[in-house]
Design a protein around this motif. Sequence first.
Motif, PDB file in Angstrom:
ATOM      1  N   THR A   9       0.882  -1.083   0.035  1.00  0.00           N
ATOM      2  CA  THR A   9      -0.103   0.070  -0.052  1.00  0.00           C
ATOM      3  C   THR A   9       0.956   1.241   0.084  1.00  0.00           C
ATOM      4  N   SER A  46      -1.231   6.212  10.296  1.00  0.00           N
ATOM      5  CA  SER A  46      -2.348   5.041   9.998  1.00  0.00           C
ATOM      6  C   SER A  46      -1.670   3.547  10.290  1.00  0.00           C
ATOM      7  N   VAL A  48      -0.848   1.550   8.280  1.00  0.00           N
ATOM      8  CA  VAL A  48      -1.182   0.461   7.382  1.00  0.00           C
ATOM      9  C   VAL A  48      -0.824   0.867   5.912  1.00  0.00           C
ATOM     10  N   ASP A 120      -7.157   6.968  11.776  1.00  0.00           N
ATOM     11  CA  ASP A 120      -7.710   5.813  12.441  1.00  0.00           C
ATOM     12  C   ASP A 120      -8.898   5.599  11.197  1.00  0.00           C
ATOM     13  N   ALA A 123      -7.139   4.359   8.076  1.00  0.00           N
ATOM     14  CA  ALA A 123      -6.818   2.848   8.266  1.00  0.00           C
ATOM     15  C   ALA A 123      -8.072   2.160   7.820  1.00  0.00           C
ATOM     16  N   ASP A 124      -9.397   2.447   8.341  1.00  0.00           N
ATOM     17  CA  ASP A 124     -10.603   1.764   7.747  1.00  0.00           C
ATOM     18  C   ASP A 124     -10.674   1.623   6.294  1.00  0.00           C
ATOM     19  N   VAL A 126      -8.561   1.993   4.109  1.00  0.00           N
ATOM     20  CA  VAL A 126      -7.411   0.880   3.359  1.00  0.00           C
ATOM     21  C   VAL A 126      -8.089  -0.322   3.609  1.00  0.00           C
ATOM     22  N   ALA A 127      -8.435  -0.671   4.635  1.00  0.00           N
ATOM     23  CA  ALA A 127      -8.883  -1.857   5.082  1.00  0.00           C
ATOM     24  C   ALA A 127     -10.106  -2.421   4.134  1.00  0.00           C
ATOM     25  N   ARG A 130      -8.306  -2.889   0.564  1.00  0.00           N
ATOM     26  CA  ARG A 130      -7.248  -4.191   0.782  1.00  0.00           C
ATOM     27  C   ARG A 130      -7.880  -5.513   0.994  1.00  0.00           C
ATOM     28  N   ASP A 131      -9.057  -5.422   1.595  1.00  0.00           N
ATOM     29  CA  ASP A 131      -9.616  -6.689   1.890  1.00  0.00           C
ATOM     30  C   ASP A 131     -10.777  -7.206   0.739  1.00  0.00           C
TER      31      ASP A 131
END
Length: 388
Positions: A9, A46, A48, A120, A123-124, A126-127, A130-131
């Motif tokens: 990332t 973050s 991530v 934060d 980061a959510d 990106v998740a 990414r997921d």
Amino acid sequence: MTVTDAVETVAIIPARGGSKGVPGKNVARVGGIPLVARAVRAARDSGVIDLVVVSTDDEAIASAARGAGARVVDRPAQISGDTATSESAVLHALDALGADGITPRVTVFLQATSPFIPSDVLADAVALVRDGRADCAFSARESYEFVWRRDADGAAAAIGHDAARRPRRQDREPHYVETGAFYVFTTEGFRKAGHRFFGRTEIVEVPAGSSIEIDDPDQLRVAQALARLVAPAEPVTATVVVTDFDGVHTDDSAWVDAAGTEHVRVSRSDGMGVALLRRAGVPMLILSTEQNAVVRARAEKLRVDVVHGVEDKASVLREWALESGVDLADIAYLGNDVNDLPAMALVGWPIAVADAHAEVLAAARVVLTRRGGDGAVRELADRILAAR
């Protein structure tokens, strides 16, 4: 696994130097930190993002970005003008990384003009990508505003609501306003689409208080005023302390006797703070505009270096730091009035006493709770020592 394989990332921050609305906007300070450095820090915090990249055509921006821990990609002139798109800068940066064997699966596009990016929430976002739950995601704030436009005749026309019906807030469906702070997307999808919105797109809600975007001088002043309210207090990790004298070690008052001799009041608590710094091996300098025997006498009492009778504090500070082998980024400068601003702009930790001038408060990275002459120096000393 190689270093390039580990970069899944990447965050890319396009930051050109030719801003018209706010000259030097991307290095303008909010909370004492250049905007581009704030964006770099938000990405790094973050937890991530594997690599943060700043794309720029400006050396001042590049220097601030490197100081904050980012890699810099030189942005060509043909994609640095007023009409150049952010997408072109992101694509160019990805190509530059690709030439070095870095091919991230997820790309984060951050804008330095958003000074309060919540790490934060980033980061959510990106998740989500990414997921595989989204192809792209972007920051937005919740809104219940009634939006209007002017029609061809100049009359008001409602957008997205019935002007004849005024439901209560709790009876309305919220809308979401794009904040511009961040966009996260799959790199492959972005390259194919050529823009930031494609496939399944998710809204990532950010607090309204963090959603300001700086495009004009008024918005910059608002962000500077908000900084100490929005941003959490941080440890003061400075290793050197430089202070003004009047208004910092004193309450900016002076008593003058019949012979014309000035007398000032100082705080014993501040004296103890200086002593604690000295015992901890923290170098200290008093830098004062006033040419007054009381300044030197107080410095000698405190056993710290002093330079007074100084008009250009920034030049003297730069020279002192060079001679002392001190990095300006490691200096905390404690000031109270507008003649401190040039010196504050040089250092990593511009700090203001609680009763400082409004411009100094706006320029400060940290605003103390104590007033000048009333324990402000001690408070700074305590915070520096606590950070150790």
